[in-house]
Design a protein around this motif. Sequence first.
Motif, short mmCIF file in Angstrom:
data_model
loop_
_atom_site.label_atom_id
_atom_site.label_comp_id
_atom_site.label_asym_id
_atom_site.label_seq_id
_atom_site.Cartn_x
_atom_site.Cartn_y
_atom_site.Cartn_z
N TRP A 131 2.48 9.46 1.38
CA TRP A 131 2.82 8.69 2.57
C TRP A 131 4.34 8.70 2.79
O TRP A 131 4.83 8.33 3.85
N LEU B 184 -4.71 5.71 5.27
CA LEU B 184 -4.36 5.38 3.88
C LEU B 184 -5.28 4.26 3.42
O LEU B 184 -5.36 3.22 4.06
N TRP C 172 0.82 -1.22 0.00
CA TRP C 172 0.00 0.00 0.00
C TRP C 172 0.85 1.26 0.00
O TRP C 172 0.60 2.18 -0.77
N VAL C 173 1.85 1.33 0.88
CA VAL C 173 2.62 2.58 1.04
C VAL C 173 3.60 2.82 -0.10
O VAL C 173 4.06 3.94 -0.29
N ALA D 226 0.09 6.38 -3.18
CA ALA D 226 0.44 6.71 -1.80
C ALA D 226 1.66 7.62 -1.73
O ALA D 226 2.38 7.62 -0.73
#
Length: 190
Positions: A38, A102, A29-30, A35
């Motif tokens: 992030w 997130l 995800w990050v 993202a």
Amino acid sequence: MTFTVRPLDPSPDFAGETSVSDCELVHGWVTHPKAAFWLMQNAKLQDVEREYMAIAAHEHHDAFIGLSDGIPVFLMERYDPAHVELQGLYDAEPGDVGMHFLVAPTDTPVHGFTLEVITSVMETLFADPATRRVVVEPDVRNRAVHALNDAVGFEIAARVEKPEKDAYLSFCTREQFLNSRGAAARGVTR
């Protein structure tokens, strides 16, 4: 839509509801292009494990996995802004709670899903009666999150310089959040 949250388990051998560890999941995800704000685009799995092990060990910072029907769909962090992220950048008040969230990337986006996630995150934070206001510090360039923050009642208080970014210090009281929900129910846009 109903979401639940559970603590993120940073141990490499924890697989939870999935066949991958929480850190493996969050790593995907990050580091996803969506993202970018992030600030972990080039992180390796070990970097994510180290980051979330540190959060798990920190007395003023927590991380959670958000679930929809048992499927991990978002990451939420809760922190004490007097000790983490904003220490020395503003005068923290009793009842201030910092937040990051997130949403997991998807190939099949659902209209309004991210707004439902941030609404659920806010409900989770305000479920604690000690929480008086939620504090965020999004990158000034992150227009998408500014719109979401506005939709749930945040107001920008100041522009602050952090080592990693210029941010909008923003606050949302319980009353502002409840008022935003009432406006949304009436079909009024803020």
